[in-house]
Design an enzyme around this catalytic site. Structure first.
Site: not given
Ligand code: EZ4
Ligand code: CO
Length: 402
Positions: A147, A159, A210, A212, A236, A262, A283, A339, A402
């Protein structure tokens, strides 16, 4: 074989974890992960106050019935706190069943469907040059999938981009830190990152990214289109997923595969996503989606609709969750990718485990049960420390959706 005791263990070996240990009348015990990042004590209280008293005296061999009893019996169904608590009980009961049978849990789930569990690692750095070096490190370690996340020029912090090389921990302060976000900057930058990575590493390394949950569907559609030349394994969490039908819009525009889930905690969070084939990878995880029993139900639904598993596996999922995930990953027909973020040495010491990484694959322990334990004495030396996930604001100060 009755449940005679259940203990909720909260510990912070570099990060917080909540673990449930269920002890039976025969002396056999099992462990389950109950960690909910940034909300750990809510699950600990749910278990201690409401679940543990109801477990004492129950037959430890009744995994499905106990799941239904806790899910239906709460009246207040679903939600991350409830489902993480149920997950911990369920995982611990599978561990016990494996130990009693003398078999690793994957054997109880139907046996091996593959030789190993393909995992992806995390290359993240503020600049493109630095991230290329990180990708190279993962390739050298044998990873088949990586990733890739970078900082965005014009934004101070992002982030998913850690400060440590080869490690990453997003929960960083007692109260949430604040990041600034700009969708225009981000959408311009990401394709240049993947152009550079493909140029350097060629066409066959599996690449992931990702988002997010930071875009709207039409913005995510644009990102997916702009990444098509670099054929990602998945994009993702392109958008927040409460609105499942929102994914139709992304799907209409791009062939970049989509992974999401997730933060999901039941099959109802992804029913439409799966049955309408709006995603490619689901996920959901053992700890946040009701344990092995419920996650297997999600994966079975997914299997009917060409959706593969791609379970969350960040550091806030303890080695107990990772062990459980690997048994399920090894057994199901529609496994996709797992992951894997390595834990710190302190975490590994508190949770001794038999799973191991080799040449891009994780292999579960062959010991009976899950093959993972908790060292309670060592755990007691690491008291809980409040830590929260950060929040995002737009450049004008608006709280991001978000
Ligand atoms: O934001 O595990 O794909 N993985 C992620 C992680 C999540 C954290 C949240 O607790 O997006 O970094
Ligand atoms: Co994620």
């Amino acid at each position: 074989m009755k449940i005679v005791d259940a203990r909720v263990i909260v510990t912070c070996p570099d990060r917080n974890f909540v673990t449930l240990k269920i002890i039976t009348s025969s002396g056999v015990y099992g462990v389950g992960d109950a960690t909910l990042n940034g909300r750990e004590l809510a699950v600990a209280a749910y278990l201690t106050e409401h679940v543990v008293p109801a477990l004492i005296g129950r037959d430890a061999s009744r995994i499905e019935d106990t799941w239904q009893y806790l899910y239906r019996g709460a009246y207040w169904r679903r939600g991350p706190v409830t489902m993480s608590a149920i997950a911990a009980v369920d995982t611990a009961l599978w561990d016990i069943k494996g130990k009693v049978a003398g078999l690793p849990v994957y054997q109880l789930l139907g046996g091996r469907s593959r030789e190993g569990v393909t995992v992806y690692g995390h290359a993240n750095a503020s600049s493109v040059d630095d991230v290329l070096m990180e990708v190279a490190d993962y390739v050298a370690l044998g990873y088949k999938a990586v990733r890739v996340q970078t900082g965005v020029p014009g934004l101070e912090s992002t982030y998913g981009v850690g400060k440590d090389r080869m490690f990453y921990e997003p929960a960083d302060a007692a109260l949430p830190t604040e990041n600034t976000w700009s969708t225009p900057h981000y959408l311009e930058h990401v394709p240049t990152v993947f152009a550079a990575v493909r140029e350097e590493f060629g066409p066959t390394l599996r690449l992931l990214h990702d988002v997010h949950h930071r875009l709207t569907p039409i913005e995510a559609a644009r990102l997916g289109k702009s990444l098509e030349p670099y054929h990602l394994t998945w994009m993702e969490d392109p958008v927040p997923a409460e609105l499942q039908e929102g994914f139709r819009l992304i799907r209409q525009h791009t062939t970049t595969p989509i992974a999401v889930g997730e933060v999901f905690n039941t099959i109802w969070d992804c029913q439409q996503l799966i049955t309408e084939q709006l995603i490619d990878y689901i996920r959901a995880t053992v700890v946040h989606a009701g344990g092995i029993t419920h996650l297997r139900r999600i994966f079975d639904l997914a299997a009917l609709h060409h959706v593969r598993s791609g379970s969350h596996g960040a550091t806030d999922l303890s080695p107990v969750c990772m062990a459980a995930a690997l048994h399920l990953d090894l057994a199901i027909p529609n496994f996709g990718l797992q992951e894997y973020m390595r834990h710190t040495p302190a975490t590994d010491a508190v949770f001794p485990h038999g799973y191991h990484f080799a040449d891009g694959y994780l292999h579960p322990s062959e010991e009976p049960g899950l093959g993972v334990d908790i060292d309670e004495e060592l755990a007691a030396r690491y008291p809980y420390r409040p830590a929260s996930l950060p929040v995002n604001r737009l450049q004008d100060g608006t709280m991001h959706n978000w």
